[in-house]
Design an enzyme around this catalytic site. Sequence first.
Site, PDB file in Angstrom:
ATOM      1  CG  ASN A   9      -0.421 -20.752 -19.809  1.00 28.47           C
ATOM      2  OD1 ASN A   9      -0.895 -20.046 -18.914  1.00 28.47           O
ATOM      3  ND2 ASN A   9      -1.120 -21.717 -20.409  1.00 28.47           N
ATOM      4  CD1 TRP A  10       4.512 -18.998 -15.604  1.00 31.13           C
ATOM      5  CD2 TRP A  10       4.283 -17.043 -14.517  1.00 31.13           C
ATOM      6  NE1 TRP A  10       5.729 -18.343 -15.647  1.00 31.13           N
ATOM      7  CE2 TRP A  10       5.617 -17.146 -14.991  1.00 31.13           C
ATOM      8  CE3 TRP A  10       3.907 -15.897 -13.816  1.00 31.13           C
ATOM      9  CZ2 TRP A  10       6.570 -16.151 -14.770  1.00 31.13           C
ATOM     10  CZ3 TRP A  10       4.858 -14.904 -13.599  1.00 31.13           C
ATOM     11  CH2 TRP A  10       6.178 -15.032 -14.075  1.00 31.13           C
ATOM     12  CE  LYS A  11      -0.604 -24.908 -18.474  1.00 30.88           C
ATOM     13  NZ  LYS A  11      -0.947 -26.215 -18.948  1.00 30.88           N
ATOM     14  CG  HIS A  96      -4.737 -23.062 -22.770  1.00 24.94           C
ATOM     15  ND1 HIS A  96      -5.008 -24.227 -22.093  1.00 24.94           N
ATOM     16  CD2 HIS A  96      -3.384 -22.989 -22.874  1.00 24.94           C
ATOM     17  CE1 HIS A  96      -3.857 -24.825 -21.791  1.00 24.94           C
ATOM     18  NE2 HIS A  96      -2.859 -24.090 -22.260  1.00 24.94           N
ATOM     19  CD  GLU A 167      -0.406 -24.887 -25.735  1.00 27.70           C
ATOM     20  OE1 GLU A 167       0.677 -24.775 -25.162  1.00 27.70           O
ATOM     21  OE2 GLU A 167      -1.481 -24.631 -25.200  1.00 27.70           O
ATOM     22  N   GLY A 173       0.510 -30.602 -20.321  1.00 29.16           N
ATOM     23  CA  GLY A 173       0.541 -30.985 -18.910  1.00 29.16           C
ATOM     24  C   GLY A 173       0.700 -32.477 -18.669  1.00 29.16           C
ATOM     25  CB  SER A 208       5.053 -32.075 -22.209  1.00 29.52           C
ATOM     26  OG  SER A 208       3.892 -32.418 -21.470  1.00 29.52           O
ATOM     27  N   GLY A 229       4.096 -24.259 -20.212  1.00 26.21           N
ATOM     28  CA  GLY A 229       3.273 -24.180 -19.005  1.00 26.21           C
ATOM     29  C   GLY A 229       4.082 -24.521 -17.764  1.00 26.21           C
ATOM     30  N   GLY A 230       3.850 -25.707 -17.217  1.00 29.06           N
ATOM     31  CA  GLY A 230       4.423 -26.121 -15.938  1.00 29.06           C
ATOM     32  C   GLY A 230       5.902 -25.791 -15.763  1.00 29.06           C
TER      33      GLY A 230
HETATM   34  P1  PGA Z   1       2.628 -27.605 -20.301  1.00 31.29           P
HETATM   35  O1  PGA Z   1       1.475 -26.599 -20.761  1.00 31.29           O
HETATM   36  O2  PGA Z   1       3.940 -27.019 -20.761  1.00 31.29           O
HETATM   37  O3  PGA Z   1       2.508 -27.693 -18.831  1.00 31.29           O
HETATM   38  O4  PGA Z   1       2.344 -28.910 -21.001  1.00 31.29           O
HETATM   39  C1  PGA Z   1       1.552 -25.900 -21.963  1.00 31.29           C
HETATM   40  C2  PGA Z   1       0.377 -24.971 -22.077  1.00 31.29           C
HETATM   41  O5  PGA Z   1      -0.694 -25.333 -21.594  1.00 31.29           O
HETATM   42  O6  PGA Z   1       0.464 -23.879 -22.603  1.00 31.29           O
END
Ligand code: PGA
Length: 248
Positions: A9-11, A96, A167, A173, A208, A229-230
């Site tokens: 997920n590149w947000k 999300h 999540e 994050g 995370s 994500g990140g």
């Molecule tokens: P994160 O995000 O890995 O940066 O914690 C996960 C997500 O929001 O899908």
Amino acid sequence: MKKKYFFANWKMYLNNSESIALASWMADNSGNFDKNFELAVFPTNLSLVAVKNRIKESNIKIGAQNSYWLNEGGYTGEVSVGMLKEVGCSYVLVGHSERRHLFNETNEQVGKKISSAVLNNMIPVLCVGETKQQREDNYQEIIVKKQIEEALSNIDLNEISLFIAYEPVWAVGSGKNCSLFEAEQMHDIIGKIVGQFSSNYKILYGGSVRPENINEYIQSDIIDGVLVGGASTKKDALANMLGMSNSI
Ligand code: PGA
């Protein structure tokens, strides 16, 4: 070892050229990734077409981060599932935690989005999870049950496969991932809840996930994969997490 899903997920982290560059690198190197992974990337809507174009010769799939529940009309700024399907999306994230908490998305709206995905034959990835306070009050099970039941009741899932991403909001994050024990406990509970609605589902963990902790989740029998994500926006972390031989 059974297939594990790795959804990136590149947000709103990567712009168009960065998304294309990372997707191209993934497509070019996918032969060196761990073969057990089923990969999908979720760039911003802006980059769906170009990224899809770059990965179409690979096994990597593409999904959108959000959608609207109606098919077309005067809904400025929104994109429908039908439109996402037309440009080659296989998946759509729904509910999300950032959408729920920053954009006030409700369980009712999440349900409408799931319904629209199912009607359009698009695989929804329903994201659920409790806040830090709810976890401290030991309400995680009640919250997740409500999120799933309100999203899925009244929908004929029609045998479409469904993904649930557990999540916890406090893990997304934050750099503070959920312990394997807590994640497995929640996956077990979620499986029982979703089982009332569908027999065709997978449950991912997200929050995370990093090179240092991904293996714990991937090696678990009851976790079907991860939503990252990140860490999925950085080439070296990706190479590491995807078990790339000759890491860059
Ligand atoms: P994160 O995000 O890995 O940066 O914690 C996960 C997500 O929001 O899908």
